[in-house]
Design a protein around this motif. Structure first.
Motif, PDB file in Angstrom:
ATOM      1  N   ARG A  26       0.812  -1.215   0.000  1.00  0.00           N
ATOM      2  CA  ARG A  26       0.000   0.000   0.000  1.00  0.00           C
ATOM      3  C   ARG A  26       0.851   1.275   0.000  1.00  0.00           C
ATOM      4  O   ARG A  26       0.378   2.334  -0.365  1.00  0.00           O
ATOM      5  CB  ARG A  26      -0.979  -0.006   1.187  1.00  0.00           C
ATOM      6  N   PHE A  27       2.091   1.154   0.423  1.00  0.00           N
ATOM      7  CA  PHE A  27       2.966   2.334   0.442  1.00  0.00           C
ATOM      8  C   PHE A  27       3.696   2.521  -0.894  1.00  0.00           C
ATOM      9  O   PHE A  27       4.340   3.536  -1.115  1.00  0.00           O
ATOM     10  CB  PHE A  27       4.009   2.204   1.560  1.00  0.00           C
ATOM     11  N   PHE A  28       3.627   1.516  -1.761  1.00  0.00           N
ATOM     12  CA  PHE A  28       4.344   1.557  -3.039  1.00  0.00           C
ATOM     13  C   PHE A  28       3.338   1.696  -4.188  1.00  0.00           C
ATOM     14  O   PHE A  28       2.134   1.515  -3.986  1.00  0.00           O
ATOM     15  CB  PHE A  28       5.155   0.267  -3.240  1.00  0.00           C
ATOM     16  N   ASP A  29       3.837   1.976  -5.404  1.00  0.00           N
ATOM     17  CA  ASP A  29       2.926   2.085  -6.547  1.00  0.00           C
ATOM     18  C   ASP A  29       2.404   0.723  -6.972  1.00  0.00           C
ATOM     19  O   ASP A  29       1.293   0.602  -7.471  1.00  0.00           O
ATOM     20  CB  ASP A  29       3.626   2.767  -7.730  1.00  0.00           C
ATOM     21  N   SER A  30       3.232  -0.315  -6.802  1.00  0.00           N
ATOM     22  CA  SER A  30       2.768  -1.657  -7.161  1.00  0.00           C
ATOM     23  C   SER A  30       3.523  -2.691  -6.317  1.00  0.00           C
ATOM     24  O   SER A  30       4.582  -2.380  -5.754  1.00  0.00           O
ATOM     25  CB  SER A  30       3.031  -1.931  -8.643  1.00  0.00           C
ATOM     26  N   LEU A  31       2.983  -3.919  -6.286  1.00  0.00           N
ATOM     27  CA  LEU A  31       3.606  -4.991  -5.502  1.00  0.00           C
ATOM     28  C   LEU A  31       5.029  -5.279  -5.995  1.00  0.00           C
ATOM     29  O   LEU A  31       5.924  -5.564  -5.204  1.00  0.00           O
ATOM     30  CB  LEU A  31       2.728  -6.250  -5.573  1.00  0.00           C
ATOM     31  N   ASP A  32       5.203  -5.162  -7.317  1.00  0.00           N
ATOM     32  CA  ASP A  32       6.523  -5.432  -7.899  1.00  0.00           C
ATOM     33  C   ASP A  32       7.617  -4.544  -7.326  1.00  0.00           C
ATOM     34  O   ASP A  32       8.790  -4.920  -7.313  1.00  0.00           O
ATOM     35  CB  ASP A  32       6.488  -5.210  -9.419  1.00  0.00           C
ATOM     36  N   GLU A  33       7.213  -3.352  -6.894  1.00  0.00           N
ATOM     37  CA  GLU A  33       8.213  -2.407  -6.372  1.00  0.00           C
ATOM     38  C   GLU A  33       8.620  -2.693  -4.934  1.00  0.00           C
ATOM     39  O   GLU A  33       9.584  -2.131  -4.438  1.00  0.00           O
ATOM     40  CB  GLU A  33       7.672  -0.983  -6.457  1.00  0.00           C
ATOM     41  N   VAL A  34       7.854  -3.546  -4.241  1.00  0.00           N
ATOM     42  CA  VAL A  34       8.183  -3.834  -2.836  1.00  0.00           C
ATOM     43  C   VAL A  34       9.416  -4.747  -2.808  1.00  0.00           C
ATOM     44  O   VAL A  34       9.400  -5.828  -3.411  1.00  0.00           O
ATOM     45  CB  VAL A  34       7.012  -4.535  -2.095  1.00  0.00           C
ATOM     46  N   PRO A  35      10.487  -4.318  -2.129  1.00  0.00           N
ATOM     47  CA  PRO A  35      11.687  -5.167  -2.096  1.00  0.00           C
ATOM     48  C   PRO A  35      11.385  -6.564  -1.572  1.00  0.00           C
ATOM     49  O   PRO A  35      10.419  -6.769  -0.825  1.00  0.00           O
ATOM     50  CB  PRO A  35      12.612  -4.402  -1.145  1.00  0.00           C
ATOM     51  N   ARG A  36      12.246  -7.508  -1.977  1.00  0.00           N
ATOM     52  CA  ARG A  36      12.040  -8.907  -1.580  1.00  0.00           C
ATOM     53  C   ARG A  36      12.826  -9.290  -0.342  1.00  0.00           C
ATOM     54  O   ARG A  36      12.723 -10.400   0.155  1.00  0.00           O
ATOM     55  CB  ARG A  36      12.457  -9.819  -2.742  1.00  0.00           C
ATOM     56  N   ALA A  37      13.634  -8.382   0.136  1.00  0.00           N
ATOM     57  CA  ALA A  37      14.454  -8.685   1.323  1.00  0.00           C
ATOM     58  C   ALA A  37      14.637  -7.419   2.146  1.00  0.00           C
ATOM     59  O   ALA A  37      14.375  -6.301   1.673  1.00  0.00           O
ATOM     60  CB  ALA A  37      15.809  -9.241   0.886  1.00  0.00           C
ATOM     61  N   ALA A  38      15.075  -7.604   3.366  1.00  0.00           N
ATOM     62  CA  ALA A  38      15.293  -6.464   4.259  1.00  0.00           C
ATOM     63  C   ALA A  38      16.431  -6.772   5.218  1.00  0.00           C
ATOM     64  O   ALA A  38      16.769  -7.937   5.455  1.00  0.00           O
ATOM     65  CB  ALA A  38      14.017  -6.174   5.048  1.00  0.00           C
ATOM     66  N   LEU A  39      17.009  -5.702   5.752  1.00  0.00           N
ATOM     67  CA  LEU A  39      17.971  -5.851   6.847  1.00  0.00           C
ATOM     68  C   LEU A  39      17.155  -5.655   8.111  1.00  0.00           C
ATOM     69  O   LEU A  39      16.412  -4.680   8.217  1.00  0.00           O
ATOM     70  CB  LEU A  39      19.040  -4.762   6.770  1.00  0.00           C
ATOM     71  N   SER A  40      17.280  -6.577   9.041  1.00  0.00           N
ATOM     72  CA  SER A  40      16.440  -6.481  10.241  1.00  0.00           C
ATOM     73  C   SER A  40      17.193  -6.895  11.494  1.00  0.00           C
ATOM     74  O   SER A  40      17.946  -7.874  11.482  1.00  0.00           O
ATOM     75  CB  SER A  40      15.213  -7.400  10.072  1.00  0.00           C
ATOM     76  N   MET A  41      16.972  -6.146  12.562  1.00  0.00           N
ATOM     77  CA  MET A  41      17.451  -6.620  13.865  1.00  0.00           C
ATOM     78  C   MET A  41      16.835  -7.992  14.076  1.00  0.00           C
ATOM     79  O   MET A  41      15.707  -8.254  13.627  1.00  0.00           O
ATOM     80  CB  MET A  41      16.936  -5.727  15.000  1.00  0.00           C
ATOM     81  N   GLY A  42      17.528  -8.864  14.788  1.00  0.00           N
ATOM     82  CA  GLY A  42      16.981 -10.180  15.071  1.00  0.00           C
ATOM     83  C   GLY A  42      16.108 -10.155  16.322  1.00  0.00           C
ATOM     84  O   GLY A  42      16.073  -9.160  17.045  1.00  0.00           O
ATOM     85  N   VAL A  43      15.435 -11.279  16.559  1.00  0.00           N
ATOM     86  CA  VAL A  43      14.613 -11.381  17.770  1.00  0.00           C
ATOM     87  C   VAL A  43      15.528 -11.287  19.003  1.00  0.00           C
ATOM     88  O   VAL A  43      15.213 -10.608  19.981  1.00  0.00           O
ATOM     89  CB  VAL A  43      13.819 -12.710  17.798  1.00  0.00           C
ATOM     90  N   GLY A  44      16.693 -11.940  18.901  1.00  0.00           N
ATOM     91  CA  GLY A  44      17.651 -11.903  20.012  1.00  0.00           C
ATOM     92  C   GLY A  44      18.135 -10.482  20.286  1.00  0.00           C
ATOM     93  O   GLY A  44      18.307 -10.089  21.439  1.00  0.00           O
ATOM     94  N   THR A  45      18.336  -9.716  19.211  1.00  0.00           N
ATOM     95  CA  THR A  45      18.755  -8.310  19.369  1.00  0.00           C
ATOM     96  C   THR A  45      17.667  -7.545  20.124  1.00  0.00           C
ATOM     97  O   THR A  45      17.945  -6.806  21.078  1.00  0.00           O
ATOM     98  CB  THR A  45      18.962  -7.648  17.973  1.00  0.00           C
ATOM     99  N   ILE A  46      16.429  -7.736  19.697  1.00  0.00           N
ATOM    100  CA  ILE A  46      15.302  -7.001  20.287  1.00  0.00           C
ATOM    101  C   ILE A  46      15.139  -7.360  21.765  1.00  0.00           C
ATOM    102  O   ILE A  46      14.908  -6.490  22.609  1.00  0.00           O
ATOM    103  CB  ILE A  46      14.006  -7.311  19.489  1.00  0.00           C
ATOM    104  N   LEU A  47      15.298  -8.641  22.067  1.00  0.00           N
ATOM    105  CA  LEU A  47      15.094  -9.081  23.465  1.00  0.00           C
ATOM    106  C   LEU A  47      16.136  -8.496  24.418  1.00  0.00           C
ATOM    107  O   LEU A  47      15.957  -8.527  25.629  1.00  0.00           O
ATOM    108  CB  LEU A  47      15.087 -10.612  23.556  1.00  0.00           C
ATOM    109  N   GLU A  48      17.229  -7.965  23.871  1.00  0.00           N
ATOM    110  CA  GLU A  48      18.253  -7.349  24.736  1.00  0.00           C
ATOM    111  C   GLU A  48      17.907  -5.923  25.143  1.00  0.00           C
ATOM    112  O   GLU A  48      18.573  -5.337  25.992  1.00  0.00           O
ATOM    113  CB  GLU A  48      19.618  -7.382  24.040  1.00  0.00           C
ATOM    114  N   ALA A  49      16.880  -5.338  24.524  1.00  0.00           N
ATOM    115  CA  ALA A  49      16.476  -3.983  24.933  1.00  0.00           C
ATOM    116  C   ALA A  49      16.017  -4.041  26.389  1.00  0.00           C
ATOM    117  O   ALA A  49      15.463  -5.048  26.829  1.00  0.00           O
ATOM    118  CB  ALA A  49      15.337  -3.495  24.031  1.00  0.00           C
ATOM    119  N   LYS A  50      16.248  -2.949  27.126  1.00  0.00           N
ATOM    120  CA  LYS A  50      15.873  -2.981  28.553  1.00  0.00           C
ATOM    121  C   LYS A  50      14.361  -3.006  28.731  1.00  0.00           C
ATOM    122  O   LYS A  50      13.844  -3.571  29.682  1.00  0.00           O
ATOM    123  CB  LYS A  50      16.505  -1.795  29.279  1.00  0.00           C
TER     124      LYS A  50
END
Ligand code: GLP
Length: 264
Positions: A169-193
């Motif tokens: 919905r944020f892009f002009d078409s589905l084709d434009e949505v990237p197929r991959a992303a860089l993401s913090m991991g679940v383990g990274t997130i769980l280390e937040a205080k």
């Protein structure tokens, strides 16, 4: 998990903003973990208002975002860097050099090195004091799609077709949505205080209930928040509609209030 139910999106956003503002006031050099998507937009608007009208000071705050689309440059209107500038950073007195969003333009052969350096930067900043989180339609936090290890770290991850459709919905078409992303991991997130988990809308009700009350599973990565000792879930009423223990959460908040103690 402390579950706080709010009657609508505005009330959810205001409660979340109060929590963030309290941290920024008590620890002016705090480290915030930030999320994108529609869910935290109201929170960011409220923080911008507090900065402008109440002098909430972000000048010493550092931020780290959860994720970025692989292949999108910071000036791409659908990049998460662009989103953060547009929805928050351009409206508060934060120093841009203190804001971090994974670099979606990093080359494939440098991805691992980049992800390790992102983790290192978080550590060197003293770790994340408070991590804002939304939830994807398949129960993901950040871009930790079903099957992500609950110990995962920042990495390149392929996006589920459903996630791409949801975000199209944020892009002009589905084709434009990237197929991959860089993401913090679940383990990274769980280390937040502290984790501040936000959800709104009827569409999220099923995954919200599974995350908060279902078994902990890598198939719904938000369920890993049950392992975190300090997660506050602020859930708007429609998104809370499938929670089995809704009455208890409402009662607990009321009881704490009567005792003169806030649950948040
Ligand atoms: C993307 C982001 C998540 C976000 C999710 C939900 O997948 N990577 O961090 O929680 O979208 O977005 P929305 O809030 O628009 O429903």
């Amino acid at each position: 998990m402390r579950v706080v139910i709010r009657k609508d999106y505005e009330a959810m956003s205001k409660t979340a903003a109060e929590i963030v503002a309290r941290l920024v006031r008590s620890k002016p050099d705090c480290v915030l973990g930030l999320a994108t998507g529609s869910t935290p937009v109201g929170l960011y608007q409220e923080l911008a208002r507090m900065c402008k009208e109440e002098g909430l000071d972000f000048s010493r705050v550092t931020t780290f975002n959860l994720d970025e689309y692989f292949g999108l440059s910071p000036d791409h209107p659908q990049s998460y860097r662009y989103f953060m500038n547009d929805n928050l950073f351009n409206h508060i007195n934060i120093k841009k050099e203190n804001t971090h969003v994974p670099d979606g333009t990093v080359s494939l052969d440098k991805v691992e090195e980049f992800c390790a350096s992102y983790e290192k930067m978080i550590k060197e900043a003293g770790g994340i004091d408070l991590q804002v989180l939304g939830i994807g339609g398949d129960g993901h936090i950040a871009f930790n799609e079903p099957g992500s290890s609950l110990a995962s770290r920042t990495r390149l991850i392929a996006l589920e077709e459903q996630t791409r459709i949801d975000n199209a919905r944020f892009f002009d078409s589905l084709d434009e949505v990237p197929r991959a992303a860089l993401s913090m991991g679940v383990g990274t997130i769980l280390e937040a205080k502290c984790c501040l988990f936000l959800a709104n809308g009827r569409k999220k009700a099923g995954v919200v209930a599974e995350s908060i009350e279902g078994p902990i599973t890598s198939q719904i990565t938000a369920s890993a928040l049950q392992l975190h000792p300090n997660t506050i879930a602020i859930i708007e009423e429609e998104a809370a509609s499938e929670l089995k223990r809704k009455e208890y959460y409402l009662y607990a908040e009321k009881m704490w209030k009567e005792l003169g103690k806030s649950m948040i």
